[in-house]
Design an enzyme around this catalytic site. Structure first.
Site, mmCIF file in Angstrom:
data_model
loop_
_atom_site.group_PDB
_atom_site.id
_atom_site.type_symbol
_atom_site.label_atom_id
_atom_site.label_comp_id
_atom_site.label_asym_id
_atom_site.label_seq_id
_atom_site.Cartn_x
_atom_site.Cartn_y
_atom_site.Cartn_z
ATOM 1 N N PRO A 190 6.588 -6.791 -19.553
ATOM 2 C CA PRO A 190 6.470 -5.353 -19.343
ATOM 3 C C PRO A 190 6.946 -4.563 -20.555
ATOM 4 C CG PRO A 190 7.855 -6.397 -17.654
ATOM 5 C CD PRO A 190 7.451 -7.456 -18.602
ATOM 6 N N GLU A 191 6.119 -3.664 -21.012
ATOM 7 C CA GLU A 191 6.506 -2.786 -22.115
ATOM 8 C C GLU A 191 6.760 -1.392 -21.559
ATOM 9 O OE1 GLU A 191 4.381 -2.894 -25.732
ATOM 10 O OE2 GLU A 191 3.960 -5.042 -25.649
ATOM 11 N N LYS B 213 13.266 0.367 -22.219
ATOM 12 C CA LYS B 213 12.571 -0.541 -21.315
ATOM 13 C C LYS B 213 13.424 -0.884 -20.092
ATOM 14 C CE LYS B 213 10.704 -3.665 -24.307
ATOM 15 N NZ LYS B 213 9.788 -4.802 -24.611
ATOM 16 N N ARG C 3 6.467 -12.964 -34.356
ATOM 17 C CA ARG C 3 5.577 -12.412 -33.342
ATOM 18 C C ARG C 3 4.159 -12.323 -33.897
ATOM 19 N NH1 ARG C 3 8.416 -9.410 -29.546
ATOM 20 N NH2 ARG C 3 6.556 -9.829 -28.315
#
Ligand SMILES: [Zn+2]
Length: 321
Positions: A21-22, A78, A311
């Site tokens: 989840p961002e 977040k 990433r």
């Protein structure tokens, strides 16, 4: 078009790139929870035996949450933050799972607000970080408790708030003094000038700077790639070398991407927080993220993937300079 985040090629691109989840998803979840549980009172708390999900000690979590009224639910970075008011004694009504109507809540809230001036309520916060696979459910007590449930909060409305997290990267904590602060600035609130100065003199790739939570809070891998594509900036570009004009484009694209994703999420709020809802996040169709080798939607050039700071980063070698 929207695409479920879970249906992804995470197996190919490594565990650190698994969708999580961002900011837009957390915003959507927080809004969904706010609609459902604002005004409710946490009567009792059950915490599981697994230690990882508990960032604060279990007794402190239980003591802070029990007999607290949820006055607001919002996103900070977040994190999902439940603003609480500690109520001195247990509520007279609402015991034994008696269910009350919304009207009951409204009147209860109104009277408690009236009392607030006289009696001393103490502000506190419950902070939930979903990690990779964490979910907060609002359920009826008879709903079967899922495997990997780490916390159950029984509410005076008769419902339960449950935290479920198979991978256990999520974290639950409390701030008994309501002083929770996330690092960085909100990407949706920052003006252009302070946004530009964030990147001054930084020799790191712009992609790393966007992911740096001390600069902007809540921008994750997917939305960083999508924002850079829309701004026409390559992820490896040194932040310090990017012109003010290009940073202005990036400022706009970060906000645009996040806002579009929040708007999409808003239409499927129930999917996130209802126990029996369809799981998985719905979000923007990705223009570059996860599309390595596929044609750019603008110029048909195959999308490239590079690894920056561990990433995956995806970009169009023609559209992004
Ligand atoms: Zn292109």
């Amino acid at each position: 078009m929207i695409k479920p985040l879970c249906d992804n090629t995470s197996a190919q691109i490594g565990i650190e790139d698994e969708p999580m989840p961002e900011l837009p998803e957390v915003e959507t979840i927080a809004r969904g929870l706010a609609k459902r549980v604002t005004g409710d009172i946490i009567e009792s708390v059950w915490l599981g035996k697994k230690k990882e999900p508990l960032k604060s000690p279990a007794p402190e979590i239980a003591a802070t949450l029990e007999n607290s009224r949820i006055v607001a639910v919002r996103r900070i970075g977040k994190h999902i933050v439940f603003d609480l008011d500690r109520v001195a004694s247990s509520p007279a009504n609402g015991r034994a799972g008696r269910r009350r109507s919304k009207r009951d809540y409204a009147s209860q809230r109104a009277s408690s607000n009236a009392e607030a001036g006289a009696s001393s309520t103490q502000a506190a916060q419950w902070i939930v970080h979903l990690g990779m696979t964490g979910r907060v459910q609002v359920c009826e007590p008879q709903t079967e408790v899922e495997k990997h449930t780490h916390a159950i909060l029984r509410l005076s409305s008769g419902r339960e708030l449950r935290f479920v997290d198979p991978r256990r990267f999520g974290r639950l904590s409390v701030a008994p003094a309501a002083d929770f602060e996330a690092t960085g600035v909100e990407p949706l609130e920052i003006d252009l000038d302070p946004f530009v100065t964030l990147f001054w003199g930084r020799n790191t790739p712009i992609k790393s700077a966007l992911l740096n939570q001390k600069l902007l809070r809540g921008v994750g891998n997917i939305y960083a790639d999508e924002s850079l594509f829309r701004a026409g900036i390559r992820p490896r570009r040194r932040a310090a070398t990017i012109s003010r004009e290009q940073l202005a484009k990036l400022h706009a694209s970060v906000r645009q991407v996040l806002k579009e994703a929040i708007a999409l999420g808003g239409s499927s709020i129930s999917d996130y927080v209802d126990a029996n809802g369809d799981e998985g996040f719905f979000q923007l169709q990705h223009r570059v993220y996860g599309r390595e080798g596929e044609p750019c939607l603008v110029c048909k050039t195959p999308i490239k993937r590079v690894v920056i700071a561990g990433r995956s980063s995806h970009y169009c070698p023609k559209c992004q300079k």
